[in-house]
Design an enzyme around this catalytic site. Structure first.
Site, short mmCIF file in Angstrom:
data_model
loop_
_atom_site.label_atom_id
_atom_site.label_comp_id
_atom_site.label_asym_id
_atom_site.label_seq_id
_atom_site.Cartn_x
_atom_site.Cartn_y
_atom_site.Cartn_z
N LYS A 177 4.33 25.26 -65.66
CA LYS A 177 5.30 24.21 -66.01
C LYS A 177 4.61 23.06 -66.75
O LYS A 177 5.06 22.61 -67.79
CB LYS A 177 5.96 23.66 -64.75
CG LYS A 177 6.72 22.36 -64.97
CD LYS A 177 7.36 21.83 -63.72
CE LYS A 177 6.55 20.86 -62.91
NZ LYS A 177 6.38 19.52 -63.51
N ASN A 178 3.48 22.61 -66.20
CA ASN A 178 2.84 21.42 -66.77
C ASN A 178 2.15 21.69 -68.11
O ASN A 178 1.78 20.76 -68.80
CB ASN A 178 1.85 20.80 -65.76
CG ASN A 178 2.59 20.08 -64.65
OD1 ASN A 178 3.81 19.99 -64.67
ND2 ASN A 178 1.85 19.57 -63.68
N ARG A 234 10.11 12.71 -65.90
CA ARG A 234 9.04 11.86 -66.42
C ARG A 234 8.23 12.53 -67.53
O ARG A 234 7.72 11.87 -68.44
CB ARG A 234 8.12 11.50 -65.26
CG ARG A 234 7.61 10.13 -65.31
CD ARG A 234 6.45 9.99 -64.38
NE ARG A 234 5.27 9.71 -65.17
CZ ARG A 234 4.96 8.51 -65.63
NH1 ARG A 234 5.72 7.48 -65.36
NH2 ARG A 234 3.89 8.34 -66.36
N CYS A 246 9.37 6.95 -59.57
CA CYS A 246 10.03 8.00 -58.80
C CYS A 246 9.49 7.93 -57.38
O CYS A 246 8.64 7.07 -57.09
CB CYS A 246 9.79 9.37 -59.43
SG CYS A 246 8.07 9.86 -59.42
N ARG A 259 4.32 4.91 -61.24
CA ARG A 259 4.10 5.71 -62.44
C ARG A 259 4.21 4.91 -63.76
O ARG A 259 5.15 5.08 -64.54
CB ARG A 259 5.02 6.93 -62.44
CG ARG A 259 4.90 7.69 -61.13
CD ARG A 259 5.43 9.07 -61.19
NE ARG A 259 4.61 9.97 -61.96
CZ ARG A 259 4.83 11.27 -62.04
NH1 ARG A 259 5.84 11.81 -61.40
NH2 ARG A 259 4.05 12.05 -62.75
N PRO A 260 3.21 4.05 -63.99
CA PRO A 260 3.22 3.25 -65.23
C PRO A 260 2.92 4.09 -66.47
O PRO A 260 2.47 5.23 -66.35
CB PRO A 260 2.09 2.24 -64.99
CG PRO A 260 1.18 2.90 -64.01
CD PRO A 260 2.02 3.82 -63.17
N VAL A 261 3.13 3.50 -67.65
CA VAL A 261 2.81 4.21 -68.91
C VAL A 261 1.87 3.38 -69.80
O VAL A 261 1.80 3.59 -70.99
CB VAL A 261 4.10 4.60 -69.70
CG1 VAL A 261 4.87 5.67 -68.99
CG2 VAL A 261 4.96 3.38 -69.98
N ASP A 262 1.16 2.43 -69.17
CA ASP A 262 0.28 1.54 -69.94
C ASP A 262 -0.77 2.31 -70.74
O ASP A 262 -1.12 1.92 -71.86
CB ASP A 262 -0.39 0.52 -69.01
CG ASP A 262 -1.14 1.18 -67.86
OD1 ASP A 262 -0.54 2.04 -67.18
OD2 ASP A 262 -2.32 0.88 -67.66
N LEU A 263 -1.27 3.41 -70.21
CA LEU A 263 -2.32 4.15 -70.91
C LEU A 263 -1.77 4.85 -72.16
O LEU A 263 -2.45 4.94 -73.18
CB LEU A 263 -2.98 5.18 -69.98
CG LEU A 263 -3.75 4.57 -68.80
CD1 LEU A 263 -4.17 5.65 -67.81
CD2 LEU A 263 -4.98 3.79 -69.28
N ASP A 274 -0.96 17.70 -56.69
CA ASP A 274 0.23 18.55 -56.66
C ASP A 274 0.17 19.62 -55.57
O ASP A 274 1.14 20.36 -55.37
CB ASP A 274 0.45 19.21 -58.04
CG ASP A 274 1.02 18.24 -59.05
OD1 ASP A 274 1.39 17.11 -58.66
OD2 ASP A 274 1.10 18.59 -60.24
N ARG A 307 13.06 22.42 -60.05
CA ARG A 307 12.38 21.77 -61.19
C ARG A 307 11.05 22.46 -61.49
O ARG A 307 10.61 22.46 -62.62
CB ARG A 307 12.09 20.30 -60.84
CG ARG A 307 13.29 19.39 -60.93
CD ARG A 307 12.85 17.94 -60.83
NE ARG A 307 11.64 17.77 -61.61
CZ ARG A 307 10.60 17.02 -61.24
NH1 ARG A 307 10.64 16.34 -60.13
NH2 ARG A 307 9.54 16.93 -62.01
#
Ligand code: UD1
Length: 420
Positions: free
Chosen positions: A22-23, A92, A116, A121-125, A307, A399
């Site tokens: 999946k990933n 996400r 979530c 779960r930031p997105v700064d990077l 995970d 999912r």
């Protein structure tokens, strides 16, 4: 909504085949936005998350033909730069369309995915990375709006407070493929899914080296073309079945697995008393009579994967002794504790750790799945528990686990799906 009902205590036997990753699939689907030519992807798992990504690609201008495990992605001639909140908020992983849209079109408007249950779960990077390549980024009305003429290769350090970011690395690597000059990503994620993505991009004509290591070097090219690619097996699904085999004291064959990718799990299993017999792309677990407790800490690859943390917590719940599980990647990822305790486990949370006092057995109970891997932990617990377990909100499971109930049924589990 569906629920799953399990009658525990059955010995599992036979064999199970692991589906495509999946990933790896999610960013590779996003990478098809980098070309107008046709791409063919094979061994694609039919999951809720893959369906969501396909819907997102369609909304961005792709035409998708999905037959069994093969997806053909074509272009309708015009790519739309806006990834809508409705789709991004449900998954996400959608954030990884940012890099491809921006580098291909010179602009991208991607909804912020939000947090979530497993954490903020930031997105700064992701933002830092595209800014380093010369993009101007604004946040407006819940959207990341990024603009740039042609991106410019640069050196970018992508380590965050919890280590590298998997999808952050994917995004910047994809953005850099069509940038002008050389990009060096330092502290890149080493996960096998990042390697798969880089291999796919190279098949499309990209020039990427160092994938699988913390330093990835990308030489930008003017154009990418279509490619044909087969997904690797899903290492997290594989690890879940390995743990289930040990926990249920069942020895079944696990096929289409790349066991090399589960080194950290193998190391822990040896200490717990479980031996695993790998043979080419199959493994068979030889479970012991009793499982020893063993503390672990999750880390980015090649460390013990976050995970598999919930599934490992489930197995430690029925060992003879105390173990401590620390999650350094997602320190809030412990929603499964309360539900496992409803089944008789004795687990308490202290900060980013779970402290588990093993019990002799679990007993079936009605429980609620809170997230993808927590759901897998509850299924594992239900399969070994005494009596009936009813798991609600199993869409989380759908999912990330292809046909999980059918696969378990084929192994001899007593499991059925009903509408709630
Ligand atoms: C991916 C996986 C997910 C897995 C996770 C960690 C996919 C689709 N999802 O998620 O299954 O659990 O890797 O192995 O591949 N962080 C920041 N800033 C950022 C981005 C992340 O601080 O901009 C932090 C996160 O909060 C977390 C850590 O970095 O603590 C790792 O997250 P990340 O690797 O980005 O996870 P994802 O790529 O979203």
């Amino acid at each position: 909504m569906d629920k799953i009902i399990i009658e525990g205590g059955k010995t599992l036997k036979g064999e199970v085949r692991i589906s495509g990753s999946k990933n790896a699939t999610l960013p590779i689907l996003a990478a098809t936005l980098l070309t107008d030519e046709t791409c063919v992807l094979r061994n694609v798992p039919r999951l809720l998350d893959t369906h969501t990504m396909v819907k997102l690609l369609k909304s961005l201008g792709k035409v998708v033909d999905w037959d069994k495990d093969k997806i053909i992605i074509m272009s309708n001639g015009k790519t739309n730069p806006v990834a809508d909140y409705k789709l991004v908020s449900t998954m996400r992983g959608s954030i990884c369309v940012l890099g491809p849209l921006l580098t291909k079109l010179g602009e991208a408007k991607v909804s912020l995915p939000g947090g979530c249950v497993i954490g903020v779960r930031p997105v700064d990077l992701h933002i830092k990375g595209v800014e380093a390549l010369g993009a101007r980024v604004n946040i407006d009305a819940g959207y990341i709006i990024a603009k740039s003429k042609r991106l410019k290769g640069s050196r970018v350090y992508l380590g965050g407070a919890s280590g590298p970011s998997v999808l952050g690395t994917a995004n910047i690597m994809m953005a850099a493929t069509l940038a002008d000059g050389e990009t060096v990503i330092e502290c890149a994620a080493c996960e096998p899914e990042v390697e798969d993505l880089a291999n796919f991009l190279n098949e499309m004509g990209a020039r990427i080296k160092g994938q699988g290591s913390p330093r990835i070097v990308i030489q930008g090219v003017k154009k990418l073309h279509g490619a044909d690619f087969k997904m690797s097996p899903d290492r997290i699904e594989a690890g879940t079945f390995v743990l289930l085999s040990a926990m249920s004291r069942s020895s079944f064959m696990i096929r289409d697995i790349d066991y090399q990718q589960l080194m950290a799990l193998d190391d822990v299993l040896a200490k717990v008393g479980v031996s695993v017999e790998p043979d080419k792309n199959c493994v068979r677990v030889i479970p012991p009579r009793t499982l020893k407790p063993m503390s672990i800490t999750t880390y980015p690859y090649p460390g013990f994967p976050t995970d598999l943390q919930a599934q490992y917590t489930a197995i430690m719940a029925v060992t003879n002794g105390v173990s401590v599980i620390r999650d350094t990647v997602f320190p809030d990822r412990f929603m499964h504790i309360a539900e496992l305790n409803r089944m008789g486990a004795r687990i308490r949370r202290e900060g980013g750790s779970a402290i588990i006092e093993g019990v002799k057995e679990l007993c079936g109970a009605p429980v609620v799945a809170s997230d993808l891997r927590a759901s897998a932990a509850l299924v594992m617990a239900g399969l070994v528990a005494k009596g009936k377990t009813e798991i609600r909100r199993v869409y989380h499971l759908d999912r990330g686990y292809e046909n999980i109930d059918k696969k378990l049924m084929a192994l001899g589990a007593s499991i059925k799906r009903e509408k709630e």
